[in-house]
Design a protein around this motif. Structure first.
Motif, PDB file in Angstrom:
ATOM      1  N   TRP A 163      63.540  81.577  92.010  1.00 39.27           N
ATOM      2  CA  TRP A 163      62.684  81.576  90.822  1.00 39.27           C
ATOM      3  C   TRP A 163      63.573  81.605  89.586  1.00 39.27           C
ATOM      4  CZ3 TRP A 163      57.865  80.808  92.520  1.00 39.27           C
ATOM      5  CH2 TRP A 163      57.519  81.259  93.798  1.00 39.27           C
ATOM      6  N   ILE A 164      63.526  80.550  88.782  1.00 34.52           N
ATOM      7  CA  ILE A 164      64.443  80.391  87.647  1.00 34.52           C
ATOM      8  C   ILE A 164      63.651  80.258  86.348  1.00 34.52           C
ATOM      9  CG2 ILE A 164      66.305  79.000  86.647  1.00 34.52           C
ATOM     10  CD1 ILE A 164      67.104  80.200  89.274  1.00 34.52           C
ATOM     11  N   VAL A 165      64.042  81.050  85.329  1.00 32.56           N
ATOM     12  CA  VAL A 165      63.501  80.902  83.971  1.00 32.56           C
ATOM     13  C   VAL A 165      64.584  80.236  83.134  1.00 32.56           C
ATOM     14  CG1 VAL A 165      62.563  82.088  81.954  1.00 32.56           C
ATOM     15  CG2 VAL A 165      62.089  82.979  84.252  1.00 32.56           C
ATOM     16  N   GLU A 166      64.380  78.987  82.758  1.00 31.23           N
ATOM     17  CA  GLU A 166      65.417  78.250  82.057  1.00 31.23           C
ATOM     18  C   GLU A 166      64.835  76.986  81.450  1.00 31.23           C
ATOM     19  OE1 GLU A 166      67.870  77.863  80.224  1.00 31.23           O
ATOM     20  OE2 GLU A 166      69.526  78.412  81.574  1.00 31.23           O
ATOM     21  N   ASP A 167      65.517  76.450  80.469  1.00 37.30           N
ATOM     22  CA  ASP A 167      65.208  75.137  79.932  1.00 37.30           C
ATOM     23  C   ASP A 167      65.612  74.082  80.961  1.00 37.30           C
ATOM     24  OD1 ASP A 167      64.707  73.248  77.531  1.00 37.30           O
ATOM     25  OD2 ASP A 167      66.738  72.738  78.192  1.00 37.30           O
ATOM     26  N   ALA A 168      64.743  73.117  81.215  1.00 39.18           N
ATOM     27  CA  ALA A 168      64.983  72.154  82.294  1.00 39.18           C
ATOM     28  C   ALA A 168      66.249  71.334  82.060  1.00 39.18           C
ATOM     29  CB  ALA A 168      63.772  71.229  82.445  1.00 39.18           C
ATOM     30  N   LEU A 169      66.417  70.800  80.866  1.00 38.42           N
ATOM     31  CA  LEU A 169      67.602  69.986  80.583  1.00 38.42           C
ATOM     32  C   LEU A 169      68.883  70.793  80.706  1.00 38.42           C
ATOM     33  CD1 LEU A 169      66.612  67.648  77.610  1.00 38.42           C
ATOM     34  CD2 LEU A 169      67.482  66.957  79.844  1.00 38.42           C
ATOM     35  N   LYS A 170      68.890  72.001  80.158  1.00 39.94           N
ATOM     36  CA  LYS A 170      70.074  72.845  80.240  1.00 39.94           C
ATOM     37  C   LYS A 170      70.422  73.156  81.693  1.00 39.94           C
ATOM     38  CE  LYS A 170      70.340  75.291  75.804  1.00 39.94           C
ATOM     39  NZ  LYS A 170      70.332  76.620  75.163  1.00 39.94           N
ATOM     40  N   VAL A 200      63.677  72.536  72.150  1.00 35.72           N
ATOM     41  CA  VAL A 200      62.532  71.649  71.970  1.00 35.72           C
ATOM     42  C   VAL A 200      62.547  70.550  73.027  1.00 35.72           C
ATOM     43  CG1 VAL A 200      61.379  70.017  70.423  1.00 35.72           C
ATOM     44  CG2 VAL A 200      62.386  72.117  69.502  1.00 35.72           C
ATOM     45  N   TRP A 201      61.425  70.364  73.680  1.00 37.41           N
ATOM     46  CA  TRP A 201      61.249  69.272  74.622  1.00 37.41           C
ATOM     47  C   TRP A 201      60.212  68.306  74.056  1.00 37.41           C
ATOM     48  CZ3 TRP A 201      62.769  66.960  79.103  1.00 37.41           C
ATOM     49  CH2 TRP A 201      61.874  66.041  79.664  1.00 37.41           C
ATOM     50  N   LYS A 202      60.556  67.029  73.967  1.00 36.74           N
ATOM     51  CA  LYS A 202      59.625  65.958  73.621  1.00 36.74           C
ATOM     52  C   LYS A 202      59.791  64.874  74.669  1.00 36.74           C
ATOM     53  CE  LYS A 202      59.570  66.747  68.613  1.00 36.74           C
ATOM     54  NZ  LYS A 202      59.811  66.145  67.262  1.00 36.74           N
ATOM     55  N   ILE A 203      58.731  64.555  75.386  1.00 34.64           N
ATOM     56  CA  ILE A 203      58.862  63.687  76.537  1.00 34.64           C
ATOM     57  C   ILE A 203      59.438  62.334  76.167  1.00 34.64           C
ATOM     58  CG2 ILE A 203      56.462  62.837  76.435  1.00 34.64           C
ATOM     59  CD1 ILE A 203      56.505  62.882  79.538  1.00 34.64           C
ATOM     60  N   GLU A 204      59.036  61.762  75.033  1.00 37.35           N
ATOM     61  CA  GLU A 204      59.524  60.435  74.686  1.00 37.35           C
ATOM     62  C   GLU A 204      61.004  60.437  74.332  1.00 37.35           C
ATOM     63  OE1 GLU A 204      57.985  62.302  70.874  1.00 37.35           O
ATOM     64  OE2 GLU A 204      57.366  62.176  72.976  1.00 37.35           O
TER      65      GLU A 204
END
Length: 281
Positions: A163-170, A200-204
């Motif tokens: 179980w991980i709490v993290e920003d996906a890209l990082k 900040v995550w923006k899908i595009e």
């Protein structure tokens, strides 16, 4: 559509009426385009989620009335549901269309599967039931704790899930630097969101970079890849192109389509899009 304790009762005029166990909720659904609405049915709602937008600077979202958390059974899982400030309750039932597909993949046992934007864990639990070793990642600590609670309720907390709490890209970029590898991935990126440190995550802007990273973490022919989204700016053709561009070896095997639910009033509600492929070799 009845799936254990879930029913889509009706959809009309930008809203949907759903039963989660014995709780009936009236919530927004932008894709609900039917104008045929039976008032007596909709009057049965136990609670309603409302968005009121006065201008660009003022938006009010609220449940009326507030309800305490409750539990349901769904596709063999025991889940805790509750009202959230965003109108969600902890279950996106349309994702269950992928779970029979997991059952058809013969070689999931002991495979390392990365599940990004994993929310409250239903898909992670289904993968773990098939024997996969799952890394469940979401940027919200409270949501990851919620997922762990669902694992306990479903008596699956002994399964190999990190179980991980993290920003996906990082996280993906760190895993590349660590030299870690995965056999497959599942991702349900939002249109817009924040990481735990306000990333900040923006899908595009970010989906291409994320898939670039996943391409480095996975073999040329992953055991499975499942990409879904609920963004109005994407459809299943766009998701197909993303997977085909990043995993060209798997292009012939990519399936894509609509995630939809059928109401008890025989109306189809679009709930998002998917593209996916599996390698059984």
């Amino acid at each position: 559509m009845i799936i254990d304790d879930y029913r889509l009762i009706d959809q009309a005029s930008g809203r949907k009426l759903e039963a989660f166990g014995n709780i009936i909720l009236d919530r927004p659904a932008p894709a609900a385009d039917s104008r045929d609405r039976v008032s007596a049915v909709w009057n049965s709602a136990d609670a309603k989620f409302t968005r009121q937008i006065a201008n660009e600077e003022f938006k009010q979202e609220f449940w009326s009335p507030p309800l305490p958390p409750w539990q349901i059974r769904f596709q063999g899982l025991s889940l805790q549901l509750k009202q959230t400030p965003f109108g969600h309750v902890g279950l996106f039932p349309e994702h269950a269309i992928h779970w029979p597909w997991f059952e058809q993949i013969d070689n999931l046992a002991d495979k390392q599967i990365l599940h990004l934007f994993a929310y409250t864990g239903t898909t992670s639990l289904k993968l773990a039931q098939r024997g996969a070793h799952v890394v469940h990642l979401d940027s919200s600590k409270s949501v990851v704790n919620w997922a762990r609670k669902n694992a306990q309720l479903s008596q699956l907390d002994h399964k190999p899930i990190r179980w991980i709490v993290e920003d996906a890209l990082k996280f993906v970029n760190r895993e590349i630097k660590r030299g870690n590898k995965y056999d497959g991935f599942v991702a349900d990126p939002p249109s817009y969101g924040h990481g735990p440190n306000r990333e900040v995550w923006k899908i595009e802007q970010n989906i291409g970079e994320l898939l670039d990273g996943l391409r480095e973490l996975l073999p040329a022919r992953p055991t499975l890849a499942l990409l879904t989204c609920h963004s109005q700016d994407y459809d299943h053709n766009a998701l197909w192109r993303l997977l085909a561009d990043h995993f060209p070896e798997c292009r012939p095997a990519i399936e894509h389509g609509e995630m939809s639910l059928k109401s008890e009033t025989n109306k189809t509600l679009n709930c998002g899009w998917f593209a996916r492929f599996a390698d059984d070799n």
